[in-house]
Design a protein around this motif. Sequence first.
Motif, PDB file in Angstrom:
ATOM      1  N   UNK A  74      43.768  65.870   0.214  1.00 21.00           N
ATOM      2  CA  UNK A  74      45.197  66.235  -0.330  1.00 21.00           C
ATOM      3  C   UNK A  74      45.674  64.308   0.238  1.00 21.00           C
ATOM      4  N   UNK A  75      46.660  64.586  -1.088  1.00 22.02           N
ATOM      5  CA  UNK A  75      47.099  63.401  -1.049  1.00 22.02           C
ATOM      6  C   UNK A  75      48.539  62.579  -0.295  1.00 22.02           C
ATOM      7  N   UNK A  76      48.066  62.384   0.856  1.00 28.82           N
ATOM      8  CA  UNK A  76      48.741  61.954   2.234  1.00 28.82           C
ATOM      9  C   UNK A  76      49.797  60.989   1.908  1.00 28.82           C
ATOM     10  N   UNK A  77      49.442  59.590   1.280  1.00 33.03           N
ATOM     11  CA  UNK A  77      50.031  58.510   0.674  1.00 33.03           C
ATOM     12  C   UNK A  77      49.768  58.276  -0.778  1.00 33.03           C
ATOM     13  N   UNK A  78      50.178  57.372  -1.688  1.00 37.93           N
ATOM     14  CA  UNK A  78      50.039  56.912  -2.401  1.00 37.93           C
ATOM     15  C   UNK A  78      48.555  55.842  -2.517  1.00 37.93           C
ATOM     16  N   UNK A  79      48.053  56.716  -3.177  1.00 39.62           N
ATOM     17  CA  UNK A  79      46.338  56.195  -3.076  1.00 39.62           C
ATOM     18  C   UNK A  79      45.559  56.702  -1.632  1.00 39.62           C
ATOM     19  N   UNK A  80      46.106  57.370  -0.381  1.00 36.29           N
ATOM     20  CA  UNK A  80      45.639  57.455   0.642  1.00 36.29           C
ATOM     21  C   UNK A  80      45.296  59.017   0.611  1.00 36.29           C
ATOM     22  N   UNK A  81      43.964  59.973   0.790  1.00 39.45           N
ATOM     23  CA  UNK A  81      43.479  60.992   0.076  1.00 39.45           C
ATOM     24  C   UNK A  81      42.865  61.286   1.601  1.00 39.45           C
ATOM     25  N   UNK A  82      43.217  62.924   2.662  1.00 38.31           N
ATOM     26  CA  UNK A  82      43.290  62.811   3.832  1.00 38.31           C
ATOM     27  C   UNK A  82      42.739  64.455   3.349  1.00 38.31           C
ATOM     28  N   UNK A  83      41.066  64.318   3.847  1.00 36.04           N
ATOM     29  CA  UNK A  83      40.242  66.033   4.572  1.00 36.04           C
ATOM     30  C   UNK A  83      40.944  66.868   5.684  1.00 36.04           C
ATOM     31  N   UNK A  84      41.246  67.388   5.142  1.00 38.39           N
ATOM     32  CA  UNK A  84      42.209  68.495   6.336  1.00 38.39           C
ATOM     33  C   UNK A  84      41.195  69.093   7.639  1.00 38.39           C
ATOM     34  N   UNK A  85      40.933  69.175   8.491  1.00 40.55           N
ATOM     35  CA  UNK A  85      39.834  69.515   9.288  1.00 40.55           C
ATOM     36  C   UNK A  85      40.893  69.920  10.458  1.00 40.55           C
ATOM     37  N   UNK A  86      40.381  71.195  11.486  1.00 38.45           N
ATOM     38  CA  UNK A  86      40.847  71.778  12.930  1.00 38.45           C
ATOM     39  C   UNK A  86      40.279  70.634  13.944  1.00 38.45           C
ATOM     40  N   UNK A  87      39.023  69.865  13.501  1.00 34.71           N
ATOM     41  CA  UNK A  87      38.297  69.255  14.680  1.00 34.71           C
ATOM     42  C   UNK A  87      39.068  68.118  15.201  1.00 34.71           C
ATOM     43  N   UNK A  88      39.836  67.703  16.293  1.00 34.04           N
ATOM     44  CA  UNK A  88      40.408  66.736  17.124  1.00 34.04           C
ATOM     45  C   UNK A  88      40.259  65.737  17.761  1.00 34.04           C
ATOM     46  N   UNK A  89      38.311  65.635  17.451  1.00 31.78           N
ATOM     47  CA  UNK A  89      37.608  64.566  17.298  1.00 31.78           C
ATOM     48  C   UNK A  89      37.806  63.568  15.941  1.00 31.78           C
ATOM     49  N   UNK A  90      38.279  63.609  14.536  1.00 30.50           N
ATOM     50  CA  UNK A  90      37.686  63.167  13.977  1.00 30.50           C
ATOM     51  C   UNK A  90      38.857  63.111  12.643  1.00 30.50           C
ATOM     52  N   UNK A  91      39.169  62.240  11.616  1.00 27.92           N
ATOM     53  CA  UNK A  91      40.209  62.784  10.499  1.00 27.92           C
ATOM     54  C   UNK A  91      39.487  61.533   9.626  1.00 27.92           C
ATOM     55  N   UNK A  92      38.939  61.752   8.315  1.00 30.96           N
ATOM     56  CA  UNK A  92      37.815  61.273   7.225  1.00 30.96           C
ATOM     57  C   UNK A  92      39.449  61.088   6.219  1.00 30.96           C
ATOM     58  N   UNK A  93      39.653  59.738   5.466  1.00 31.90           N
ATOM     59  CA  UNK A  93      40.413  59.495   4.527  1.00 31.90           C
ATOM     60  C   UNK A  93      39.939  59.185   3.479  1.00 31.90           C
ATOM     61  N   UNK A  94      40.642  59.161   1.879  1.00 30.99           N
ATOM     62  CA  UNK A  94      40.064  58.031   1.534  1.00 30.99           C
ATOM     63  C   UNK A  94      41.311  57.220   0.698  1.00 30.99           C
ATOM     64  N   UNK A  95      40.658  56.318   0.282  1.00 31.39           N
ATOM     65  CA  UNK A  95      41.788  55.654  -0.518  1.00 31.39           C
ATOM     66  C   UNK A  95      41.006  54.957  -1.894  1.00 31.39           C
ATOM     67  N   UNK A  96      41.859  54.910  -2.686  1.00 31.71           N
ATOM     68  CA  UNK A  96      41.718  54.772  -3.929  1.00 31.71           C
ATOM     69  C   UNK A  96      42.104  53.891  -5.176  1.00 31.71           C
ATOM     70  N   UNK A  97      41.728  52.520  -5.092  1.00 38.88           N
ATOM     71  CA  UNK A  97      42.994  51.582  -5.534  1.00 38.88           C
ATOM     72  C   UNK A  97      42.207  51.407  -6.905  1.00 38.88           C
ATOM     73  N   UNK A  98      43.453  51.147  -7.441  1.00 32.66           N
ATOM     74  CA  UNK A  98      43.081  50.302  -8.831  1.00 32.66           C
ATOM     75  C   UNK A  98      43.296  48.381  -8.040  1.00 32.66           C
ATOM     76  N   UNK A  99      43.674  47.709  -9.646  1.00 31.38           N
ATOM     77  CA  UNK A  99      43.640  46.471  -9.145  1.00 31.38           C
ATOM     78  C   UNK A  99      44.924  45.993  -9.106  1.00 31.38           C
ATOM     79  N   UNK A 100      45.342  45.296  -8.518  1.00 35.38           N
ATOM     80  CA  UNK A 100      46.537  45.280  -8.101  1.00 35.38           C
ATOM     81  C   UNK A 100      46.866  45.985  -6.985  1.00 35.38           C
ATOM     82  N   UNK A 101      46.525  47.569  -6.382  1.00 36.25           N
ATOM     83  CA  UNK A 101      46.929  48.867  -4.998  1.00 36.25           C
ATOM     84  C   UNK A 101      47.327  47.596  -4.096  1.00 36.25           C
ATOM     85  N   UNK A 102      49.036  48.226  -3.526  1.00 38.68           N
ATOM     86  CA  UNK A 102      48.119  47.971  -2.012  1.00 38.68           C
ATOM     87  C   UNK A 102      48.665  49.300  -1.492  1.00 38.68           C
TER      88      UNK A 102
END
Length: 403
Positions: A312-340
């Motif tokens: 789920x896109x939790x902020x522009x360009x940042x996609x987070x995979x939600x789970x109930x696991x307290x040990x970890x959280x994984x996110x994916x950043x998808x950036x085009x040229x010039x993105x910050x």
Amino acid sequence: MELLHNAVRAYAWGSRTAIAELLGREVPAPHPEAELWMGAHPGDPSRVVRPDGSRSLLELLAEDPDGQLGARCAGRWGSRLPFLLKVLAADEPLSLQAHPSAAQAAAGFAAEESAGVPMDSSVRNYKDPSAKPELICALTEFHALAGFRAPERTVALLRSLEAPDFTPYTELLAAQPDESGLRALFTTLITLPQTALDALLPQVLDACVLHVKERGEFDLECRTILELGEAYPGDAGVLAAMLLNRLVLRPGEAIHLPPGNLHAYLHGTGVEILANSDNVLRCGLTPKHVDVPELLRVLDFTCGDMPVQTGSETSPGLWTYRTPSPEFELSRLELTAGDEVRVDHDGPQVLLVTQGCARMSNASGQSLVVARGQSVWLPAADPAVTVTADEPTRLFRATAGSG
């Protein structure tokens, strides 16, 4: 904000191309490379790269848990980084396995310690008292078995196979198409005497060949059973695999494997995040120890389709995979040229670049250029990092969970 030097684990099921390509090394590698580890696992901790040399991340955490992990994370996990980030590259199937819950792991570990089972014993199930939930996100098309299929669909699959000697097992589930029926059928199959397996498996495999030739409804499932039967002749895990969801993940899709979920990764490359534990209960597709009573204590027979996430896109360009696991959280950043993108968190972070190249900077004046295959350690005490892309870039971010 410091670059990491990470260990590559060589297992027979690994790829000779995927990790070597990611790291910009010669392809093919001289031997199979299965996993790239990023974290502070005692077996192969990452090393933080500094101008005067490198330091084990494990040592840094022990020296300064609050600064490296943050008060919240250190308060719960001590000096232990609760997650391990991996790139997993499978050219052959891994074992069929499940992982315990925290309570199951604590009880199992205490029982084996009390019984005096050596830590390095081949029959030891519990190496630590911790749970080991996992999440795998596909980098390439990724094939897996995960979770028990809805019983009605499994009955349809089994009935589509012309294997007369298997009919009583099919009807066992048909008479009780629920979790209890699955448990009964699974237990029956996994405890079959070897002589019965040796007689039954060839008939099932012949039925799968016929199903594939006739392009039946369960073509992919039958092809998988044939592949497993060829790789692991006479293994009860081949029959157990018939009860599981057969998944094909596209790049960016992920599955979360909670405690008790029976699964096997089959083929493909993915980013995996998991709790920092070594507890595995094997079911089959392996020459290693299989403890059936303990496996049955741990397995969750909840059945149905396996949920697949795209994040789920939790902020522009940042996609987070939600789970109930307290040990970890994984996110994916998808950036085009010039993105910050600004990356911040109150705990430890590992950033891994899997495509393109990222420039990272923070308010302390630190800056790094991070190429494909490289990763960065961000201690909790560090300021937020701004990630800038000069070309299309993909990163993965590992953090502790918020639970």
